[in-house]
Scaffold this motif. Sequence first.
Motif, PDB file in Angstrom:
ATOM      1  N   ASP A 139       0.827  -1.211   0.000  1.00  0.00           N
ATOM      2  CA  ASP A 139       0.000   0.000   0.000  1.00  0.00           C
ATOM      3  C   ASP A 139       0.862   1.262   0.000  1.00  0.00           C
ATOM      4  O   ASP A 139       0.568   2.223  -0.717  1.00  0.00           O
ATOM      5  N   ARG A 140       1.921   1.261   0.792  1.00  0.00           N
ATOM      6  CA  ARG A 140       2.802   2.441   0.833  1.00  0.00           C
ATOM      7  C   ARG A 140       3.570   2.598  -0.475  1.00  0.00           C
ATOM      8  O   ARG A 140       3.838   3.710  -0.909  1.00  0.00           O
ATOM      9  N   CYS A 141       3.924   1.483  -1.118  1.00  0.00           N
ATOM     10  CA  CYS A 141       4.574   1.565  -2.430  1.00  0.00           C
ATOM     11  C   CYS A 141       3.641   2.232  -3.440  1.00  0.00           C
ATOM     12  O   CYS A 141       4.040   3.164  -4.152  1.00  0.00           O
ATOM     13  N   TRP A 142       2.396   1.751  -3.512  1.00  0.00           N
ATOM     14  CA  TRP A 142       1.444   2.325  -4.482  1.00  0.00           C
ATOM     15  C   TRP A 142       1.148   3.784  -4.167  1.00  0.00           C
ATOM     16  O   TRP A 142       0.988   4.603  -5.069  1.00  0.00           O
ATOM     17  N   GLU A 143       1.105   4.128  -2.888  1.00  0.00           N
ATOM     18  CA  GLU A 143       0.891   5.518  -2.491  1.00  0.00           C
ATOM     19  C   GLU A 143       2.002   6.413  -3.039  1.00  0.00           C
ATOM     20  O   GLU A 143       1.746   7.479  -3.587  1.00  0.00           O
ATOM     21  N   ARG A 144       3.231   5.965  -2.913  1.00  0.00           N
ATOM     22  CA  ARG A 144       4.355   6.763  -3.429  1.00  0.00           C
ATOM     23  C   ARG A 144       4.303   6.852  -4.950  1.00  0.00           C
ATOM     24  O   ARG A 144       4.580   7.903  -5.518  1.00  0.00           O
ATOM     25  N   LEU A 145       3.951   5.750  -5.602  1.00  0.00           N
ATOM     26  CA  LEU A 145       3.853   5.769  -7.058  1.00  0.00           C
ATOM     27  C   LEU A 145       2.759   6.724  -7.527  1.00  0.00           C
ATOM     28  O   LEU A 145       2.926   7.418  -8.541  1.00  0.00           O
ATOM     29  N   ARG A 146       1.651   6.788  -6.816  1.00  0.00           N
ATOM     30  CA  ARG A 146       0.552   7.691  -7.192  1.00  0.00           C
ATOM     31  C   ARG A 146       0.966   9.153  -7.109  1.00  0.00           C
ATOM     32  O   ARG A 146       0.397   9.996  -7.812  1.00  0.00           O
ATOM     33  N   ASP A 147       1.911   9.468  -6.247  1.00  0.00           N
ATOM     34  CA  ASP A 147       2.339  10.858  -6.055  1.00  0.00           C
ATOM     35  C   ASP A 147       3.396  11.318  -7.054  1.00  0.00           C
ATOM     36  O   ASP A 147       3.839  12.457  -6.988  1.00  0.00           O
ATOM     37  N   HIS A 148       3.821  10.449  -7.957  1.00  0.00           N
ATOM     38  CA  HIS A 148       4.869  10.808  -8.908  1.00  0.00           C
ATOM     39  C   HIS A 148       4.420  10.530 -10.330  1.00  0.00           C
ATOM     40  O   HIS A 148       3.398   9.865 -10.553  1.00  0.00           O
ATOM     41  N   ARG A 149       5.193  11.002 -11.301  1.00  0.00           N
ATOM     42  CA  ARG A 149       4.796  10.876 -12.701  1.00  0.00           C
ATOM     43  C   ARG A 149       5.902  10.382 -13.628  1.00  0.00           C
ATOM     44  O   ARG A 149       5.652  10.142 -14.798  1.00  0.00           O
ATOM     45  N   LEU A 150       7.119  10.246 -13.140  1.00  0.00           N
ATOM     46  CA  LEU A 150       8.224   9.823 -13.996  1.00  0.00           C
ATOM     47  C   LEU A 150       8.897   8.590 -13.408  1.00  0.00           C
ATOM     48  O   LEU A 150       9.246   8.572 -12.229  1.00  0.00           O
ATOM     49  N   GLY A 151       9.047   7.562 -14.234  1.00  0.00           N
ATOM     50  CA  GLY A 151       9.689   6.332 -13.795  1.00  0.00           C
ATOM     51  C   GLY A 151      10.618   5.806 -14.876  1.00  0.00           C
ATOM     52  O   GLY A 151      10.776   6.418 -15.931  1.00  0.00           O
ATOM     53  N   ARG A 152      11.226   4.657 -14.601  1.00  0.00           N
ATOM     54  CA  ARG A 152      12.129   4.015 -15.548  1.00  0.00           C
ATOM     55  C   ARG A 152      11.618   2.617 -15.851  1.00  0.00           C
ATOM     56  O   ARG A 152      11.371   1.838 -14.935  1.00  0.00           O
ATOM     57  N   LEU A 153      11.506   2.338 -17.136  1.00  0.00           N
ATOM     58  CA  LEU A 153      11.070   1.038 -17.622  1.00  0.00           C
ATOM     59  C   LEU A 153      12.294   0.268 -18.069  1.00  0.00           C
ATOM     60  O   LEU A 153      13.078   0.760 -18.879  1.00  0.00           O
ATOM     61  N   VAL A 154      12.477  -0.951 -17.556  1.00  0.00           N
ATOM     62  CA  VAL A 154      13.589  -1.807 -17.949  1.00  0.00           C
ATOM     63  C   VAL A 154      13.031  -2.969 -18.759  1.00  0.00           C
ATOM     64  O   VAL A 154      12.122  -3.668 -18.306  1.00  0.00           O
ATOM     65  N   THR A 155      13.580  -3.149 -19.972  1.00  0.00           N
ATOM     66  CA  THR A 155      13.181  -4.249 -20.843  1.00  0.00           C
ATOM     67  C   THR A 155      14.382  -5.151 -21.083  1.00  0.00           C
ATOM     68  O   THR A 155      15.533  -4.745 -20.872  1.00  0.00           O
ATOM     69  N   ARG A 156      14.074  -6.370 -21.544  1.00  0.00           N
ATOM     70  CA  ARG A 156      15.159  -7.294 -21.873  1.00  0.00           C
ATOM     71  C   ARG A 156      14.753  -8.116 -23.092  1.00  0.00           C
ATOM     72  O   ARG A 156      13.668  -8.692 -23.137  1.00  0.00           O
ATOM     73  N   VAL A 157      15.648  -8.130 -24.062  1.00  0.00           N
ATOM     74  CA  VAL A 157      15.490  -8.995 -25.228  1.00  0.00           C
ATOM     75  C   VAL A 157      16.792  -9.771 -25.364  1.00  0.00           C
ATOM     76  O   VAL A 157      17.845  -9.186 -25.626  1.00  0.00           O
TER      77      VAL A 157
END
Length: 145
Positions: free
Chosen positions: A14-32
């Motif tokens: 719940d605290r993780c999702w709360e922090r994510l809701r308060d922000h707008r920029l993240g990093r997506l990691v992909t692997r091929v």
Amino acid sequence: MSDIDDAVTALDDDRCWERLRDHRLGRLVTRVGDVLDIFPVNYVVDDDTILFRTAEGSKLFELTVNDEVLFEVDDYTDQEAWSVVIRGRAQRLDTSAEVERADGLGLTPWIPTVKYVYVRIVAHAISGRAFPRGPEPDRYGVASY
């Protein structure tokens, strides 16, 4: 217990999702195959999923080859720092109902480009940690005089 164990606080889901809701920029990691890529993306939280927009290109191609991703957001102040990591799968929104709903979430590109494709990250695991910031302790302990 070491000082680091005392300083780091695990964040529950719940605290993780709360922090994510308060922000707008993240990093997506992909692997091929053996190739890892990382992309900054602006996002919104939709229920307990991450939603971002993209265009045709390497990011979308990589997600079609391997939909397993990591997504990370962090932040800091002079007093505290935190980080949340999601392990999940990325799914392109395909139906008109899904896209229409996503259009209503107010997610717009940060750069002046057209990005018609919505991608949802469904979390299989989420973890986070927070810790206080401050000066480094004396690395050699208390000096005896």
